[in-house]
Design an enzyme around this catalytic site. Structure first.
Site, PDB file in Angstrom:
ATOM      1  N   LYS B 134      16.309  51.079  96.213  1.00 42.75           N
ATOM      2  CA  LYS B 134      14.883  50.928  96.516  1.00 42.75           C
ATOM      3  C   LYS B 134      14.347  52.228  97.097  1.00 42.75           C
ATOM      4  O   LYS B 134      15.019  52.871  97.909  1.00 42.75           O
ATOM      5  CB  LYS B 134      14.747  49.782  97.528  1.00 42.75           C
ATOM      6  CG  LYS B 134      13.341  49.275  97.771  1.00 42.75           C
ATOM      7  CD  LYS B 134      13.390  48.074  98.729  1.00 42.75           C
ATOM      8  CE  LYS B 134      12.038  47.478  98.996  1.00 42.75           C
ATOM      9  NZ  LYS B 134      12.138  46.297  99.909  1.00 42.75           N
ATOM     10  N   SER B 209       9.686  42.500  98.176  1.00 44.16           N
ATOM     11  CA  SER B 209       9.259  43.845  97.884  1.00 44.16           C
ATOM     12  C   SER B 209      10.302  44.653  97.113  1.00 44.16           C
ATOM     13  O   SER B 209       9.950  45.677  96.534  1.00 44.16           O
ATOM     14  CB  SER B 209       8.938  44.571  99.193  1.00 44.16           C
ATOM     15  OG  SER B 209      10.106  44.731  99.977  1.00 44.16           O
ATOM     16  N   SER B 233      12.413  39.886 100.787  1.00 49.06           N
ATOM     17  CA  SER B 233      12.297  41.005  99.851  1.00 49.06           C
ATOM     18  C   SER B 233      13.550  41.347  99.064  1.00 49.06           C
ATOM     19  O   SER B 233      13.484  42.100  98.101  1.00 49.06           O
ATOM     20  CB  SER B 233      11.804  42.249 100.598  1.00 49.06           C
ATOM     21  OG  SER B 233      10.439  42.116 100.915  1.00 49.06           O
TER      22      SER B 233
END
Lengths: 538, 538
Positions: B134, B209, B233
């Site tokens: 990420k 996310s 997330s």
């Protein structure tokens, strides 16, 4: 002058204490040592008030007492009564208790003896061990005022989790002990119970905030005690009273049911831990008895980390911090460290010097985090009752910023704190240091009302490193511990602290040192402190 | 219209991405599936762009790949190239990447192969395993914008600690992945990289996310990925993309070097953890590889808790939470839980129902603690660049109180949080429940731009309990998962979420479930999830 409403309220708690004192063991006024006799530690042995067996019991470690009870050589009742007698005398001399619980303690001791008689087994690892307990640690159905008159109305709905676990392990609670207003003094005075004094020198402070515990240990009113520590409150009292104390890493010992103003403040955590009158071994006994019960399965804030069995090893490096770079320690402290160094070296332990790392920066962080609300919470409690604000309370509040900081500013301090912790830890690794040996306080003790500099203890609170305080076996001696005439002040703070020293003022006070280990390495620190204290005191 | 300064800034990051895409593996426009083809998961297998060996590699777990490399049956270079090819195609179809690192990855794979050739040994437990990461997890010398245009100027000074440890273990980083503006969506859209879509249905969200990670796992662009989770997330993206994900207990995995607005906020912690394309076993592999390196000895905030070897046991009680009492899950989720229940019972596992405990109260706490500063920090970052505030960012900010809360109010929420944690844990014990099986989200996935209800994941963030998400093997089927005509809305929120469901809209989306264990019991949770996922998917 008419009595004030806050005094009326304070009298309620005073009355609880007065009613609770075991009258049968009180010393008649005319048999008490004179007020000008400062050191009263020898009084129990010389007064004839305790039998030889009682004297012997009260000079024995918890570990040895449990062993003797396990062999049937002592009963729990004998043990509890001996300490109750000594505590009653101690309170007359030192004003250290807030409440006695003699009937409950004796009843519980009889139960334990009954159990042992029936089964031949001890109830647990603390079977029959009397433990004194700082007032703000909740006991079911009893006042928990935490040093505030406004909170005399607080009655604990149940025992603090730690107390429950210690009771499960067989411990007996016989006396509750004094603490200062707001709990934020390294001294021990409040508007309820008043001032507690030091058994080694009654003109000196027993330290604080667990000052009643310090006096309890120093006078041997219990083999073990429970204190709390957010800036030195276990360690200063242990040091000032020639006792042992452990400040564990935060989130290891159960904290539920301990009452403190500002609950939910997590940036700098108050921790609970043991004091011991006789040995580091007893600190280990206490920790194991508690953590073997897995308190994290009840208090989910805690870290699920069992108390490991760790053997001391000689292959370690101890670094001595002679001075924190902010305030010079007084001469007897330096002598204590020098003495420890020589003993350790003679025993083959590697000893080097520790250069302190930004202790002023650490203080800036910790002092801000003590009162991010500008002590509004504590000030509100004092205003609520109208009790007078004591000078050392005002002093502590002066650490805070003038206005409450915002949540965002609090975050910035959290970030600084984490970085400082990581940097300090990295430095210990880089320098190959396992433990740091340092002063616990600028001096052997503070005079009553005088302790102002927290730096030698609070630094380890902000770093969240485990510490054990132990007595070197030396005491301050005016003939040896003279004023250093070459001293030059480093700052106003340094000069203020230095001026508090004069050789006569501290006569007879025990000289203690503080051993600090790495974050989470509580077991290793206790094991090393056991070995090192034995070497130093041998 | 003239280009805005924020667009210019955003273009810099877009250009980095554009330049980094391995052109040699890009699919010509005319060979791409048509836009109206929603499910593209079969494309790599049918397009002929990957060799059979590459297809096979990319459908293999990390655990099996390492084993094969350890036997010399595969080279790290082959493995890395296979995943890079698949990731390049995946990005064309899903817009999931923020940057490729093909040259570095291949160079590192060659080094690993060289090491193996020379020594016959693997570098570590993740030797040659490609991991997607990420974007807000720092990589040395690369932009770390965390979804904010204003932070495109941030260049990470070094690799995040987690990345360093994974590299030590032999992992190879080949692609960085997308995240939403502010990181506070369960969707994946920002003003820099734009919207990432779901490989199972390109009209659906990949979750957020860690949405780029979700898409990466769903399309098998890596066997392992790294996400972060403060409200779901890691878990929503794992669930929406038919993948596996672990939200560990806070303070276990190293977090240093991960960039998040509001650093120092500790009341509700963001955690980092693995996603896996193939199996729960790979989550365990990841955790062990990281924690075996004792990151707490560097990042002192972490708890010194090694990753234990835990064997799954059948003698457990699993409680199914069919509904959180706030928002009804959609029909396919209920079908997935029913399916899991039957499989578990058939396998002899004890299954009972879980009555949720005050999830609305939990939401009140967690939603307040997300933005105690009324999101001033996040709003400031958006204002700084002038980029538009996306609707789901505004939605998340609306969770906060209208004004910043004070430090004192924050403390009160901390106290509520701790009590809720302890009460929930006590209830699990009282009911004899080891694990709770529940929805991960109200539906199988959200439509793009639509995820608004976080309750099924954020509850475990406030409770800080470890969770593993895994696919049941079922997919949504419009013919089976019809609208329940007996439904009656419980509240406006419930009705809003219910109305988002229609059978056709979610066709083909994987049905996942979430297994939650007790605080600190990460290893037990992973072990149970391994066993349970195998039983359910058998």
């Amino acid at each position: 002058m008419a009595i004030q409403p806050w005094e009326e309220e304070a009298n309620k708690a005073k009355q609880v204490l007065a009613n609770s004192i075991p009258k049968q063991w009180m010393v008649p006024e005319d048999k008490l040592p004179p007020l000008e006799q400062l050191n009263v530690t020898e009084f129990p042995g010389k007064s004839g008030l305790l039998t030889d067996k009682e004297l012997s019991i009260t000079q024995t470690s918890a570990t040895a007492l449990v062993a003797a009870m396990g062999k049937g050589e002592l009963t729990a009742e004998e043990v509890v009564v001996a300490f109750l007698k000594r505590a009653t005398i101690g309170h007359q001399l030192l004003n250290f208790a807030t409440e006695f619980m003699a009937d409950d303690a004796i009843a519980r001791a009889k139960e334990l003896d009954g159990h042992f008689k029936k089964t031949g087994k001890l109830v647990g690892p603390l079977h029959g061990v009397p433990i004194s307990v700082k007032e703000h640690i909740g006991l079911k159905g009893r006042i928990c005022h935490t040093g505030y008159v406004a909170w005399i109305k607080n009655i604990a709905p149940e025992d603090a989790l730690l107390v429950q676990l210690l009771k499960n392990a067989g411990a007996v609670f016989h006396v509750r002990t004094n603490q200062p207003q707001s709990l934020m003094h390294l001294d021990c005075n409040n508007n309820i119970t008043g001032m507690t004094v030091n058994p080694y020198n009654r003109k000196l402070s027993p330290g604080g905030s667990s000052g009643g515990e310090g006096a309890s240990m120093g006078f041997k009113c219990a083999p073990l005690g429970i204190g709390t520590d957010i800036g030195g409150s276990i360690r200063a009292p242990a040091a000032f009273n020639g006792a042992y104390g452990l400040r564990p890493t935060a989130l290891r010992n159960p904290y539920d049911g301990i009452i403190l103003a500002g609950d939910g403040q997590e940036s700098i955590r108050c921790v609970v831990g043991p004091l011991a009158a006789q040995s580091v071994e007893d600190l280990d006994l206490f920790q194991k008895a508690v953590l073997d019960q897995e308190p994290w399965d009840i208090e989910t804030s805690l870290v699920a980390m069992p108390w490991k069995k760790v053997e001391p090893k000689k292959d370690i490096t101890v670094a001595i911090m002679w001075d924190d770079g902010v305030v010079h320690p007084h001469p007897p402290i330096t002598r204590g460290l020098q003495f420890a160094k020589e003993k350790l070296q003679a025993a083959g332990i590697k000893v080097i010097d520790w250069e302190p790392f930004k202790h002023d920066h650490g203080w800036e962080i910790v002092s801000t985090l003590y009162f991010p609300d500008a002590a509004a919470c504590q000030r509100g409690l004092i205003a609520e009752s109208g009790e007078p604000l004591l000078p050392l309370t005002e002093w502590a509040f002066s650490y805070s910023k003038p206005q409450p900081i915002s949540v965002t500013e609090n975050w910035e301090y959290n970030v600084k704190r984490e970085k400082y912790r990581a940097d300090y830890h990295a430095l210990m690794k880089e320098r190959g240091v396992d433990f740091i040996l340092s002063p616990t306080y600028v001096g052997v003790a503070a005079a009553l009302g005088e302790p102002q500099y927290w730096g030698y203890t609070s630094i380890w609170n902000i770093l969240d490193q485990p510490c054990v305080v132990f007595p070197t076996g030396l005491v301050q001696d005016p003939a040896i511990d003279k004023v250093d005439e070459t001293y030059k002040p480093r700052s106003e703070t340094d000069e203020r602290e230095w001026k508090k020293y004069s050789p006569e003022k501290f006569e007879g006070a025990p000289i203690a040192v503080q051993l600090t280990g790495k974050h989470w390495h509580d077991e290793e620190t206790v094991a090393a402190a056991k070995m090192i204290s034995e070497i130093v005191r041998a």
